[in-house]
Motif scaffolding. Structure first.
Motif, short mmCIF file in Angstrom:
data_model
loop_
_atom_site.label_atom_id
_atom_site.label_comp_id
_atom_site.label_asym_id
_atom_site.label_seq_id
_atom_site.Cartn_x
_atom_site.Cartn_y
_atom_site.Cartn_z
N ASP A 1 13.69 -8.56 -2.38
CA ASP A 1 14.99 -8.16 -1.81
C ASP A 1 14.88 -7.73 -0.36
O ASP A 1 15.70 -8.09 0.47
N ARG A 2 13.84 -6.89 -0.07
CA ARG A 2 13.81 -6.24 1.25
C ARG A 2 13.02 -7.03 2.30
O ARG A 2 13.15 -6.74 3.48
N VAL A 3 12.19 -7.95 1.84
CA VAL A 3 11.36 -8.68 2.82
C VAL A 3 11.62 -10.19 2.73
O VAL A 3 12.10 -10.80 3.69
N ILE A 4 11.31 -10.78 1.60
CA ILE A 4 11.32 -12.26 1.51
C ILE A 4 12.73 -12.80 1.74
O ILE A 4 12.94 -13.65 2.62
N LEU B 1 11.87 -11.70 6.45
CA LEU B 1 10.89 -10.86 7.16
C LEU B 1 9.45 -11.13 6.72
O LEU B 1 8.52 -10.47 7.18
N CYS B 2 9.26 -12.13 5.85
CA CYS B 2 7.90 -12.43 5.37
C CYS B 2 7.11 -13.12 6.48
O CYS B 2 7.59 -14.06 7.11
N MET B 3 5.88 -12.61 6.72
CA MET B 3 5.03 -13.20 7.76
C MET B 3 4.09 -14.25 7.17
O MET B 3 3.29 -14.84 7.88
N LEU B 4 4.14 -14.41 5.87
CA LEU B 4 3.25 -15.34 5.16
C LEU B 4 1.77 -15.03 5.42
O LEU B 4 0.97 -15.93 5.63
N CYS B 5 1.47 -13.72 5.40
CA CYS B 5 0.08 -13.30 5.60
C CYS B 5 -0.70 -13.34 4.30
O CYS B 5 -1.91 -13.19 4.28
N CYS C 1 2.65 -4.79 2.40
CA CYS C 1 3.33 -5.83 3.20
C CYS C 1 3.61 -5.36 4.63
O CYS C 1 4.26 -4.33 4.84
N PRO C 2 3.13 -6.10 5.63
CA PRO C 2 3.45 -5.72 7.02
C PRO C 2 4.76 -6.34 7.50
O PRO C 2 5.18 -6.10 8.63
N GLY C 3 5.43 -7.10 6.64
CA GLY C 3 6.62 -7.84 7.06
C GLY C 3 7.79 -6.96 7.46
O GLY C 3 8.54 -7.28 8.37
N ARG C 4 7.95 -5.81 6.77
CA ARG C 4 9.13 -4.99 7.09
C ARG C 4 8.84 -3.99 8.20
O ARG C 4 9.67 -3.17 8.55
N GLY C 5 7.64 -4.06 8.77
CA GLY C 5 7.33 -3.19 9.91
C GLY C 5 5.99 -2.52 9.74
O GLY C 5 5.27 -2.80 8.78
#
Ligand SMILES: Cc1cc2nc3c(=O)[nH]c(=O)nc-3n(C[C@H](O)[C@H](O)[C@H](O)COP(=O)(O)OP(=O)(O)OC[C@H]3O[C@@H](n4cnc5c(N)ncnc54)[C@H](O)[C@@H]3O)c2cc1C
Length: 377
Positions: free
Chosen positions: A17-20, A24-28, A63-67
């Motif tokens: 919900d909050r990233v993908i 905001l997903c960086m695909l790391c 997850c680093p995607g949301r910051g």
């Protein structure tokens, strides 16, 4: 180390919900690498829940995607923040050197002087590590995602040399290395987003077990946003004058100087090979829109690594010892002044693109109420 604190009671649903779903997903692949029940997979360019979620919240926490709370991470890793203008551009570091490999085979195989490969080979040969986690060209149906490789010797390090403008699943190898009794110490080579996720994993109560063997976190500078599969096919299709859709695999190696050899296999079984200048390739990549989340990333120079490449910057004592060891052994030698100047120009561009530009783009998104990452520096 996420800026809005620990994610108690979160699940894969929270990450989705909050990233993908917010782009905001960086695909790391940090979530795949951390899931304790192997319930998360990357299928092509998207992260999916393919097993049963136990709602431990690990995927969301790492997850680093949301910051990212860089300030807290720097305090933990370096015990300090940046001092002076050089560190404001490059991040905290102890030394910076303009180097290249002295070994002609490694120099030729590498993308910018073979410095990463030299350091990995040095660490393997000196027994400082048993394995290096690196990235090779992909084999899957999605061309924009590479494959991870566990390298235990010079030959495999050289097979994985050179930059690939691809998403890399390198972090997913951490579990394999964790379970392998013959591997005691490892180096991980990644992009800044990989190193951010790795640092989150190292400080996470659940995920840290997979990172216990990591002794060196090596980052590449990153100013080139990755492309989607569709755009990547278009780039390669144009270079090779073939249909992008018909490509089944790509392999690009440096052959001499600034020339790359493109080897492309088509779905009908035919293969073509072509040599092209590196500069034309880079120009073409920059002509396409990048992965949107890459445009919101402020970390050009892998600021949480032990060593970052570009001109190698040692950030931690152990990173400095490793780099100095390779220099002392004569494996890394001073590069030309010309290379230092062109690297400085690239770094200023990268700084403006990410540390200045991405911050502006985030501000704009915040104003418009659009999804954006939150950073604390
Ligand atoms: C997407 C991307 C963007 C980059 N942007 C910049 C930039 O703007 N400015 C700049 O100075 N440098 C940038 N670099 C780094 C640069 O291209 C060189 O990788 C770096 O200078 C090291 O060169 P080398 O010859 O020492 O490394 P080599 O000896 O060639 O080794 C490179 C290592 O990187 C690993 N690797 C390759 N591709 C990836 C990947 N996609 N993800 C994770 N690991 C990978 C390889 O497995 C290998 O171990 C970028 C690299 C990538 C992959």
């Amino acid at each position: 180390m996420n800026p809005d604190g620990p994610a108690s009671g979160s699940s894969f649903g929270t990450l989705k919900d909050r990233v993908i779903d917010k782009g905001l997903c960086m695909l790391c692949h940090g979530c795949v690498a951390s899931c304790p029940v192997d319930a998360i997979e990357a299928i092509g360019e998207r992260i999916h829940l393919t097993g049963e979620c136990i709602e431990c919240g690990t995927c969301y926490r790492v997850c680093p995607g949301r910051g990212y709370d860089f300030a807290k991470a720097k305090d933990r890793i370096f015990g300090r923040r940046e001092k002076g203008i050089r560190e404001r551009i490059h991040g905290v570091h102890l030394s910076g050197k303009n180097l290249r490999s002295s070994d002609e085979e490694v120099f030729r195989a590498g993308y910018m002087g073979g410095r990463v490969s030299t350091v990995l080979i040095h660490a393997l040969e000196e027994g400082l590590i048993d394995a290096a986690l690196t990235t090779d060209w992909g084999e899957g149906p999605v061309l924009s995602v590479g494959s991870g490789r566990i390298c235990r010797d010079r030959a495999s390090v050289l097979e994985c040399s050179s930059s690939k403008y691809l998403f890399s699943p390198v972090l997913t190898l951490l579990k394999e290395a964790h379970r392998d009794p013959e591997i005691g110490r490892i180096a991980v080579v990644g992009l800044p987003c990989h190193i951010q996720a790795l640092r989150n994993m190292q400080s996470d109560r659940m995920a840290s077990r997979y990172t216990e063997k990591v002794v060196y976190a090596l980052s590449l500078n990153c100013g080139a946003p990755n492309l989607t599969d569709e755009n990547w096919r278009s780039v390669i299709g144009r270079i090779m004058e073939v249909s992008g859709e018909g490509i089944s695999s790509v392999d690009i190696r440096k052959v001499k100087g600034r020339t790359l050899r493109f080897r492309v296999r088509m779905k009908d079984g035919t293969e073509s090979v072509r040599d092209r200048p590196l500069s034309a390739y880079i120009r073409m990549i920059h002509g396409y829109p990048g992965w949107p989340r890459c445009d919101l990333c402020i970390d050009y120079s892998g600021e949480l690594s032990d060593i970052t490449f570009g001109n190698p910057l040692a950030r931690t004592e152990k990173g400095k010892d490793l780099l100095d060891g390779a220099v002392k052994a004569g494996k890394l030698v001073p590069a030309s002044k010309g290379q230092a100047i062109s690297q400085t120009a690239i770094d200023i561009y990268g700084y403006l693109l990410k540390k200045v530009g991405a911050k502006r783009r985030i501000k704009r998104r915040r104003r418009k109420g659009e999804p954006h990452p939150e950073y604390r520096c």
